[in-house]
Design an enzyme around this catalytic site. Sequence first.
Site, short mmCIF file in Angstrom:
data_model
loop_
_atom_site.label_atom_id
_atom_site.label_comp_id
_atom_site.label_asym_id
_atom_site.label_seq_id
_atom_site.Cartn_x
_atom_site.Cartn_y
_atom_site.Cartn_z
N TYR A 33 0.83 -1.20 0.00
CA TYR A 33 0.00 0.00 0.00
C TYR A 33 0.86 1.26 0.00
O TYR A 33 2.07 1.18 0.24
CB TYR A 33 -0.98 -0.01 1.19
CG TYR A 33 -0.36 0.32 2.54
CD1 TYR A 33 0.42 -0.61 3.21
CD2 TYR A 33 -0.56 1.55 3.14
CE1 TYR A 33 0.98 -0.32 4.45
CE2 TYR A 33 -0.01 1.86 4.38
CZ TYR A 33 0.77 0.92 5.03
OH TYR A 33 1.33 1.21 6.24
N ARG A 52 8.56 4.13 -4.30
CA ARG A 52 8.55 3.11 -3.24
C ARG A 52 7.53 2.03 -3.55
O ARG A 52 7.77 0.85 -3.30
CB ARG A 52 8.26 3.77 -1.89
CG ARG A 52 8.36 2.76 -0.74
CD ARG A 52 8.19 3.42 0.60
NE ARG A 52 6.89 4.03 0.73
CZ ARG A 52 6.54 4.85 1.72
NH1 ARG A 52 7.42 5.15 2.66
NH2 ARG A 52 5.34 5.36 1.78
N ARG A 100 -7.57 -20.29 -2.54
CA ARG A 100 -6.52 -20.16 -1.52
C ARG A 100 -5.44 -21.23 -1.66
O ARG A 100 -5.73 -22.44 -1.65
CB ARG A 100 -7.13 -20.24 -0.12
CG ARG A 100 -6.11 -19.94 0.97
CD ARG A 100 -6.73 -19.93 2.36
NE ARG A 100 -5.71 -19.60 3.36
CZ ARG A 100 -4.84 -20.46 3.86
NH1 ARG A 100 -4.88 -21.74 3.49
NH2 ARG A 100 -3.94 -20.06 4.75
N HIS A 102 -0.93 -21.18 -0.81
CA HIS A 102 0.19 -20.30 -0.46
C HIS A 102 0.99 -19.90 -1.70
O HIS A 102 1.49 -18.79 -1.79
CB HIS A 102 1.11 -20.99 0.54
CG HIS A 102 0.50 -21.11 1.92
ND1 HIS A 102 -0.53 -21.97 2.20
CD2 HIS A 102 0.77 -20.46 3.07
CE1 HIS A 102 -0.87 -21.84 3.46
NE2 HIS A 102 -0.10 -20.93 4.02
N LYS A 148 6.40 -2.08 2.04
CA LYS A 148 5.20 -1.49 2.65
C LYS A 148 4.01 -2.41 2.41
O LYS A 148 3.14 -2.13 1.57
CB LYS A 148 4.97 -0.08 2.10
CG LYS A 148 4.04 0.76 2.96
CD LYS A 148 4.14 2.21 2.57
CE LYS A 148 3.11 3.10 3.24
NZ LYS A 148 3.23 3.20 4.69
N GLU A 181 11.49 2.09 14.54
CA GLU A 181 10.65 3.18 14.01
C GLU A 181 9.36 3.25 14.83
O GLU A 181 9.23 2.55 15.83
CB GLU A 181 10.37 2.97 12.52
CG GLU A 181 9.62 1.69 12.22
CD GLU A 181 9.40 1.46 10.72
OE1 GLU A 181 9.36 2.43 9.95
OE2 GLU A 181 9.25 0.28 10.35
N LEU A 205 10.78 1.09 7.44
CA LEU A 205 10.29 1.59 6.16
C LEU A 205 11.04 2.86 5.79
O LEU A 205 11.25 3.72 6.65
CB LEU A 205 8.79 1.89 6.28
CG LEU A 205 8.13 2.30 4.97
CD1 LEU A 205 7.95 1.09 4.07
CD2 LEU A 205 6.79 2.97 5.22
N1 PDD Z 1 2.53 4.79 7.35
N2 PDD Z 1 7.10 3.57 9.14
C1 PDD Z 1 5.95 2.90 9.13
C2 PDD Z 1 5.86 1.59 9.82
C3 PDD Z 1 4.83 3.44 8.48
O1 PDD Z 1 3.67 2.75 8.46
C4 PDD Z 1 4.92 4.72 7.86
C5 PDD Z 1 3.77 5.35 7.14
C6 PDD Z 1 6.16 5.39 7.90
C7 PDD Z 1 6.37 6.73 7.25
O2 PDD Z 1 6.32 6.65 5.85
P1 PDD Z 1 5.87 7.90 4.97
O3 PDD Z 1 6.69 9.04 5.40
O4 PDD Z 1 6.17 7.49 3.57
O5 PDD Z 1 4.40 8.12 5.21
C8 PDD Z 1 7.23 4.78 8.54
C9 PDD Z 1 1.34 5.20 6.66
C10 PDD Z 1 1.13 6.68 6.64
C11 PDD Z 1 0.16 4.44 7.23
O6 PDD Z 1 0.35 3.25 7.48
O7 PDD Z 1 -0.94 5.00 7.40
#
Ligand code: PDD
Length: 286
Positions: A33, A52, A100, A102, A148, A181, A205
């Site tokens: 996403y 990304r 379904r 894997h 992501k 993070e 991320l």
């Molecule tokens: N999340 N780390 C994690 C685990 C995240 O889920 C996000 C962003 C970030 C920051 O990434 P960015 O600057 O590209 O938004 C870092 C989004 C906003 C969400 O899950 O809603």
Amino acid sequence: MPRIAYVNGVYERTSEAAVSIEDRGYQFADAIYEVWSVFDGRLADMDGHLNRMERSLRELAIEMPMPRSSLLVVLNEVVRRNRIREGMVYLQIGRGVAPRDHLFPVDTRASVVITARPVDRDAAARKAAQGIRAMSAPDIRWGRCDIKTVGLLPNVLAKQAAKARGAGEVIFVDSEGLVTEGGSTNVYIVKEGVIRTRSLTANILAGVTRLNLLPLIAENGIELREESFTLDDAKAASEVFVTAATSLVMPITAIDDHEIGDGKPGPIACALREIYIDRARASAGV
Ligand code: PDD
């Protein structure tokens, strides 16, 4: 006005939009996403998020469902149909629908869902002026947090636990005691005027907000070190802040009931928030 979603080629009311029960995103979290912020009706940091997104898809061997130029048109169209001025856009691309199993299905088309919603920027500014509290939690996530994916259950559980303790964000700590993070953000600390944030590894991320903020830090004459720090370093810092497309730059005023600095948003975080918003608006063409 009804909210409109884009689902596999069709624009429909979000309340009526649906995906198959055999969508692999639903069954295996086999999907990625992106989240964009929207300023004055335009998506910010378009390229950073698309780059990304393409990388995440490559890492999972999911084909791009449509050319980048077409995706751009659809993203903007979802914003337009929802009449979003200030808000955010959510894009999810999954491996698609298949019985379904894997193993990857053969010849299955990727599924694409895009939604958008408004954001109250005044309320967000008031929140940033107050700062938010954070709760630390062990980072129990998998080893590829650089992708992501929608597999966010550890983040969901930790953020929910944080909320129950009156905190607005989680600070994940790895098995060596180092901060990785936030639950949905990247984390920074300030000590003696120097900003530190963990360098990019498979454990975090590569935030697009982070990507665009780092040059601004340097341009504003603030020293930056991309190096790891412990939870104790964060608690002893003069400032802590987090970044994401949703919260932009958000000061952290306490971690686990320990006040950061004087317990108020720090001057560097507050200044960077303004600088970052100006740059993000410019990137959106506003
Ligand atoms: N999340 N780390 C994690 C685990 C995240 O889920 C996000 C962003 C970030 C920051 O990434 P960015 O600057 O590209 O938004 C870092 C989004 C906003 C969400 O899950 O809603």
